[in-house]
Design a protein around this motif. Structure first.
Motif, PDB file in Angstrom:
ATOM      1  N   TYR A 188       0.826  -1.219   0.000  1.00  0.00           N
ATOM      2  CA  TYR A 188       0.000   0.000   0.000  1.00  0.00           C
ATOM      3  C   TYR A 188       0.854   1.261   0.000  1.00  0.00           C
ATOM      4  CZ  TYR A 188      -3.311   3.534   1.709  1.00  0.00           C
ATOM      5  OH  TYR A 188      -4.062   4.657   1.852  1.00  0.00           O
ATOM      6  N   ILE A 189       1.980   1.229   0.712  1.00  0.00           N
ATOM      7  CA  ILE A 189       2.774   2.453   0.880  1.00  0.00           C
ATOM      8  C   ILE A 189       3.345   2.931  -0.456  1.00  0.00           C
ATOM      9  CG2 ILE A 189       5.005   1.381   1.477  1.00  0.00           C
ATOM     10  CD1 ILE A 189       3.414   4.604   2.939  1.00  0.00           C
ATOM     11  N   CYS A 190       3.400   2.051  -1.440  1.00  0.00           N
ATOM     12  CA  CYS A 190       3.923   2.480  -2.745  1.00  0.00           C
ATOM     13  C   CYS A 190       2.999   3.489  -3.426  1.00  0.00           C
ATOM     14  CB  CYS A 190       4.169   1.283  -3.648  1.00  0.00           C
ATOM     15  SG  CYS A 190       5.551   0.314  -3.058  1.00  0.00           S
ATOM     16  N   GLU A 194      10.708   2.877   1.051  1.00  0.00           N
ATOM     17  CA  GLU A 194      10.521   3.730   2.236  1.00  0.00           C
ATOM     18  C   GLU A 194      10.231   5.145   1.790  1.00  0.00           C
ATOM     19  OE1 GLU A 194      13.914   3.371   4.747  1.00  0.00           O
ATOM     20  OE2 GLU A 194      13.257   1.457   5.571  1.00  0.00           O
ATOM     21  N   VAL A 195       9.369   5.799   2.543  1.00  0.00           N
ATOM     22  CA  VAL A 195       9.005   7.187   2.234  1.00  0.00           C
ATOM     23  C   VAL A 195      10.243   8.066   2.382  1.00  0.00           C
ATOM     24  CG1 VAL A 195       7.587   9.116   3.061  1.00  0.00           C
ATOM     25  CG2 VAL A 195       6.623   6.806   2.942  1.00  0.00           C
ATOM     26  N   ARG A 196      10.412   9.015   1.455  1.00  0.00           N
ATOM     27  CA  ARG A 196      11.574   9.897   1.517  1.00  0.00           C
ATOM     28  C   ARG A 196      11.204  11.218   2.189  1.00  0.00           C
ATOM     29  NH1 ARG A 196      13.603   9.421  -4.837  1.00  0.00           N
ATOM     30  NH2 ARG A 196      13.743   7.152  -4.867  1.00  0.00           N
ATOM     31  N   GLU A 216       1.072  -2.332   6.527  1.00  0.00           N
ATOM     32  CA  GLU A 216       1.519  -1.539   5.382  1.00  0.00           C
ATOM     33  C   GLU A 216       2.592  -0.503   5.718  1.00  0.00           C
ATOM     34  OE1 GLU A 216       0.744  -2.460   2.559  1.00  0.00           O
ATOM     35  OE2 GLU A 216      -1.031  -3.707   2.909  1.00  0.00           O
ATOM     36  N   SER A 217       2.845  -0.267   6.999  1.00  0.00           N
ATOM     37  CA  SER A 217       3.833   0.740   7.382  1.00  0.00           C
ATOM     38  C   SER A 217       5.176   0.453   6.719  1.00  0.00           C
ATOM     39  CB  SER A 217       4.004   0.706   8.908  1.00  0.00           C
ATOM     40  OG  SER A 217       5.130   1.471   9.272  1.00  0.00           O
ATOM     41  N   CYS A 218       5.829   1.499   6.208  1.00  0.00           N
ATOM     42  CA  CYS A 218       7.138   1.260   5.576  1.00  0.00           C
ATOM     43  C   CYS A 218       8.218   1.108   6.628  1.00  0.00           C
ATOM     44  CB  CYS A 218       7.475   2.384   4.598  1.00  0.00           C
ATOM     45  SG  CYS A 218       8.195   3.860   5.346  1.00  0.00           S
ATOM     46  N   GLY A 219       7.914   1.474   7.871  1.00  0.00           N
ATOM     47  CA  GLY A 219       8.831   1.238   8.971  1.00  0.00           C
ATOM     48  C   GLY A 219       9.858   2.333   9.194  1.00  0.00           C
ATOM     49  N   LYS A 220       9.769   3.391   8.399  1.00  0.00           N
ATOM     50  CA  LYS A 220      10.818   4.416   8.503  1.00  0.00           C
ATOM     51  C   LYS A 220      10.746   5.190   9.816  1.00  0.00           C
ATOM     52  CE  LYS A 220      13.095   7.941   5.911  1.00  0.00           C
ATOM     53  NZ  LYS A 220      13.834   7.949   4.644  1.00  0.00           N
ATOM     54  N   CYS A 221       9.525   5.496  10.271  1.00  0.00           N
ATOM     55  CA  CYS A 221       9.471   6.281  11.516  1.00  0.00           C
ATOM     56  C   CYS A 221       8.720   5.511  12.603  1.00  0.00           C
ATOM     57  CB  CYS A 221       8.870   7.651  11.278  1.00  0.00           C
ATOM     58  SG  CYS A 221       7.255   7.663  10.544  1.00  0.00           S
ATOM     59  N   PHE A 222       9.205   5.665  13.835  1.00  0.00           N
ATOM     60  CA  PHE A 222       8.685   4.783  14.876  1.00  0.00           C
ATOM     61  C   PHE A 222       7.244   5.060  15.316  1.00  0.00           C
ATOM     62  CE2 PHE A 222       8.780   7.272  18.708  1.00  0.00           C
ATOM     63  CZ  PHE A 222       9.748   8.242  18.485  1.00  0.00           C
ATOM     64  N   PRO A 223       6.742   6.320  15.241  1.00  0.00           N
ATOM     65  CA  PRO A 223       5.336   6.467  15.669  1.00  0.00           C
ATOM     66  C   PRO A 223       4.403   5.558  14.868  1.00  0.00           C
ATOM     67  CG  PRO A 223       6.363   8.608  15.395  1.00  0.00           C
ATOM     68  CD  PRO A 223       7.331   7.602  14.841  1.00  0.00           C
ATOM     69  N   CYS A 224       4.660   5.464  13.585  1.00  0.00           N
ATOM     70  CA  CYS A 224       3.803   4.631  12.734  1.00  0.00           C
ATOM     71  C   CYS A 224       4.167   3.158  12.879  1.00  0.00           C
ATOM     72  CB  CYS A 224       3.940   5.105  11.288  1.00  0.00           C
ATOM     73  SG  CYS A 224       3.278   4.018  10.041  1.00  0.00           S
ATOM     74  N   ARG A 225       5.473   2.858  12.829  1.00  0.00           N
ATOM     75  CA  ARG A 225       5.907   1.453  12.878  1.00  0.00           C
ATOM     76  C   ARG A 225       5.456   0.782  14.169  1.00  0.00           C
ATOM     77  NH1 ARG A 225      11.449   2.032  12.545  1.00  0.00           N
ATOM     78  NH2 ARG A 225      11.764   1.738  14.766  1.00  0.00           N
ATOM     79  N   LEU A 226       5.682   1.479  15.304  1.00  0.00           N
ATOM     80  CA  LEU A 226       5.314   0.879  16.593  1.00  0.00           C
ATOM     81  C   LEU A 226       3.872   1.199  16.973  1.00  0.00           C
ATOM     82  CD1 LEU A 226       8.534   1.731  18.652  1.00  0.00           C
ATOM     83  CD2 LEU A 226       8.061  -0.289  17.286  1.00  0.00           C
ATOM     84  N   GLY A 265       3.865  12.964  14.884  1.00  0.00           N
ATOM     85  CA  GLY A 265       5.236  12.467  14.741  1.00  0.00           C
ATOM     86  C   GLY A 265       5.500  11.620  13.520  1.00  0.00           C
ATOM     87  N   SER A 266       4.487  11.371  12.695  1.00  0.00           N
ATOM     88  CA  SER A 266       4.697  10.497  11.543  1.00  0.00           C
ATOM     89  C   SER A 266       5.215  11.295  10.362  1.00  0.00           C
ATOM     90  CB  SER A 266       3.395   9.799  11.145  1.00  0.00           C
ATOM     91  OG  SER A 266       2.957   8.966  12.187  1.00  0.00           O
ATOM     92  N   LEU A 267       6.051  10.649   9.581  1.00  0.00           N
ATOM     93  CA  LEU A 267       6.628  11.331   8.429  1.00  0.00           C
ATOM     94  C   LEU A 267       5.617  11.500   7.302  1.00  0.00           C
ATOM     95  CD1 LEU A 267       9.127  12.443   6.916  1.00  0.00           C
ATOM     96  CD2 LEU A 267       9.728  10.100   6.338  1.00  0.00           C
ATOM     97  N   CYS A 268       4.752  10.532   7.110  1.00  0.00           N
ATOM     98  CA  CYS A 268       3.802  10.645   5.989  1.00  0.00           C
ATOM     99  C   CYS A 268       2.380  10.409   6.483  1.00  0.00           C
ATOM    100  CB  CYS A 268       4.165   9.675   4.863  1.00  0.00           C
ATOM    101  SG  CYS A 268       3.491   8.021   5.030  1.00  0.00           S
ATOM    102  N   ALA A 269       1.453  10.511   5.550  1.00  0.00           N
ATOM    103  CA  ALA A 269       0.042  10.456   5.919  1.00  0.00           C
ATOM    104  C   ALA A 269      -0.463   9.057   6.227  1.00  0.00           C
ATOM    105  CB  ALA A 269      -0.798  11.077   4.814  1.00  0.00           C
ATOM    106  N   LEU A 270       0.404   8.028   6.168  1.00  0.00           N
ATOM    107  CA  LEU A 270      -0.105   6.718   6.600  1.00  0.00           C
ATOM    108  C   LEU A 270      -0.248   6.741   8.127  1.00  0.00           C
ATOM    109  CD1 LEU A 270      -1.121   3.921   6.104  1.00  0.00           C
ATOM    110  CD2 LEU A 270       1.190   3.071   5.990  1.00  0.00           C
ATOM    111  N   GLY A 271       0.876   6.949   8.813  1.00  0.00           N
ATOM    112  CA  GLY A 271       0.794   7.060  10.271  1.00  0.00           C
ATOM    113  C   GLY A 271       0.062   8.328  10.687  1.00  0.00           C
ATOM    114  N   GLY A 272       0.289   9.406   9.946  1.00  0.00           N
ATOM    115  CA  GLY A 272      -0.304  10.692  10.323  1.00  0.00           C
ATOM    116  C   GLY A 272      -1.799  10.767  10.085  1.00  0.00           C
TER     117      GLY A 272
END
Ligand SMILES: Cc1cc2nc3c(=O)[nH]c(=O)nc-3n(C[C@H](O)[C@H](O)[C@H](O)COP(=O)(O)O)c2cc1C
Ligand code: SF4
Length: 550
Positions: free
Chosen positions: A306-308, A324-326, A476-486, A520-527
């Motif tokens: 999904y993250i793609c 991973e999101v840039r 689906e998290s790309c895992g780049k940032c911890f708020p979303c990954r965890l 704290g999320s880098l992109c709109a998936l976690g955010g």
């Protein structure tokens, strides 16, 4: 490091694409898989870890999904329709558990019961023909209603391509600045979710120096509930392709890259066939119709992530990197695919261009409401009396969409999840306050997004739906940032425990989690995940209260 890999991947360009080769190796090979992946890394002069990192990311290429032959859709619309447990049982009984996998939304949200076998999607009553499907003697009977209100442009048939591509001939004979002016005047905004003005990106890329530029069509429509991009790719491919050609011409791109999700095999095949027709007709290639402009297409079939759909992850994916999101800036218009200037636009955004060039930017801007111009495609799921794909002017009352286009709900519904998993959860009590445009949804505390509608029937527990959203994001998290990954996993665990054990969710903890995700999320998936959860807590407190500590 990522930038270096972009360069190294770019050395072989799109013709010998690294991502495609990773996909091929993981599909074809078994015993020699590791050796072949390592050899590929050597060929591209990149580390083995990079190739493994990419191969282990996608649903279709990762080791643990090897051997799966048939896939059950686990998207939101099929979940709330309640069709998938029985479907899964039937499939597992026939094919075995070890051969049965899952796919995230096949875009058959209008009739549910969706599954994928041998590069084809099935839904509705297709499952009754499983034997024939597996012996290759059955064709899906998918059918959905297509309708419109107002001033349709995307759903109108365009007739034969010779006639349609007169618009392309006109564009090639028109000054690029004039074309850009029309697009600026139309104020067409991105349909992929963010609503960003298209002209701005085109202009920025046009003004960025570069020998090679790319126009990338984001056809990764991963939002469960959405099938509007699929409709355009399958039924109106020449609106999308010509839109890419016009955008490419304006900004000086020599390549148009269609990144189409692997869950839409039919769309991939249709686009490839239609591109061949364009070649045969001389509408693409070298020195097109004597204009001096060269343009080629490349279709990339994605591998299930999904993250793609997020544009920078998409670019990394095409490059064969782990998607991973840039961090932005730099923006793709400056450093995009293979570090070259690139514009990424959604399928529907691009499909608007032929109409704009044919009818003028002013005519487009005259349709819609305020800063939301033109029309919007809407996907209605199987809970409507007339599920399907509709086109309505921006600004159309939501009530019209539901009652006139969809002809009302088939079953009692308490809320609609509009605009994908990161969109808002709209309670039915709010229907009369909303119109179909970016501003109305934002002001109401929701999100127009892709304008896909997944209904939550009265009987479907909201706590279960929230658990599903957290689970989706965790997967689906790309895992780049911890708020979303965890955070997505912690949220999933909270709701799982509340649903299955004698456990009540601490509201302060949940609020903290949602705030951390949001800020704290880098992109709109976690955010974006907190939006539907907060909507649920706001509008359905009574239903959720048994799961919360008071
Ligand atoms: C998690 C996530 C998923 C996304 N998925 C899609 C998608 O499937 N299709 C799409 O066009 N845009 C998607 N986007 C938005 C893209 O990042 C980008 O804004 C869009 O492709 C730009 O095109 P537009 O300006 O035409 O909308 C997604 C964004 C995020 C954060
Ligand atoms: S929010 Fe999630 S998907 Fe987005 S960059 Fe962070 S970890 Fe990746």
């Amino acid at each position: 490091m990522g930038k270096n890999i972009s360069e190294l991947s770019g050395r072989k360009g799109l013709e010998e694409n690294l991502f495609e080769q990773i996909g091929r190796i993981t599909k074809e090979s078994d015993a020699d898989r590791s050796e072949r992946l390592e050899k590929l890394a050597d060929e591209f002069l990149i580390g083995k870890a990079n190739v493994y990192g990419a191969a282990s990311f996608y649903d279709f290429t990762r080791e643990e999904n090897k051997g799966k032959e048939i896939y059950v859709c686990n998207g939101s619309a099929c979940l709330t329709a309640g069709t998938q447990n029985a479907l899964q049982a039937t499939i597992e009984a026939k094919c075995g558990k070890d051969k049965t996998g899952e796919m995230v939304c096949l875009g058959r949200c209008h009739e549910n019961n969706a599954f994928h076998y041998n590069n084809r999607n099935y839904s509705g009553s297709d499952i009754q023909h499983l034997d024939a499907i597996m012996s290759g003697t059955y064709q899906t009977k998918e059918k959905y209603h297509v309708g419109a209100t107002g001033n349709p442009m995307l759903t109108l048939p365009y007739g034969d391509i010779t006639n349609h591509y007169k618009i392309w001939q006109t564009a090639l004979n028109t000054d690029k600045e004039t074309l850009l002016h029309e697009i600026r005047e139309s104020n067409v905004r991105g349909r992929g979710g963010a609503g960003f003005p298209m002209a701005f990106k085109l202009e920025s890329c046009k003004n960025t120096p570069g020998d090679t530029k790319f126009i990338v069509c984001n056809a990764d429509e991963g939002d469960p509930g959405a099938f509007s991009d699929r409709y355009l790719l399958e039924e109106r491919p020449h609106s999308v392709l010509m839109g890419m050609m016009i955008a490419g011409y304006i900004m000086g791109a020599s390549w148009g890259v269609l990144y189409i999700r692997g869950e839409y095999p039919e769309a991939v095949e249709i686009c490839e066939t239609e591109i061949q027709k364009l070649h045969a007709a001389g509408y693409i290639g070298k020195n097109i119709m004597g204009s001096g402009f060269d343009f080629e297409f490349k279709v990339i079939k994605a591998q299930g992530a999904y993250i793609c759909g997020e544009e920078t992850a998409l670019l990394s994916s095409i490059e064969g990197q782990r998607p991973e999101v840039r961090v932005r800036p730099p923006y793709p218009t400056q450093h995009g695919l293979f570090n070259k200037p690139t514009v990424v636009n959604n399928v529907e955004t691009l499909a608007c261009l032929p109409w704009i060039i044919d009818n003028g930017g002013k005519a487009f801007a005259a349709i819609g409401r305020g800063k939301s111009t033109g029309t919007k495609l809407i996907s209605l799921d199987g809970h409507f009396n007339r599920p399907g794909l509709y086109e309505a002017d921006m600004g159309t009352p939501l009530r019209t969409v539901i009652d006139e286009l969809g002809q009302g709900f088939r079953v009692p519904v308490k809320a609609m999840h509009i605009g994908g998993p990161l969109g808002g959860l709209v309670p039915v009590s709010k229907i009369d306050e909303l119109t179909l445009d970016f501003e109305s949804f934002n002001q109401g505390g929701f999100l127009l997004g892709h304008a896909s509608v997944v209904c939550i029937p009265e009987h479907f527990p909201l706590a279960k739906y929230i658990e599903h959203l957290f689970e989706f994001t965790a997967h689906e998290s790309c895992g780049k940032c911890f708020p979303c990954r965890l955070g997505s996993t912690r949220g999933k665990e909270m709701f799982q425990k509340a649903l299955n054990e004698n456990y009540k969710i601490d509201r302060t903890l949940l609020n903290d989690l949602l705030d951390t995700l949001e800020t704290g999320s880098l992109c709109a998936l976690g955010g974006g995940l907190p939006l539907p959860v907060k909507n649920a807590l706001q509008y359905f407190e009574e239903e959720l209260s048994p799961y919360l500590k008071s």
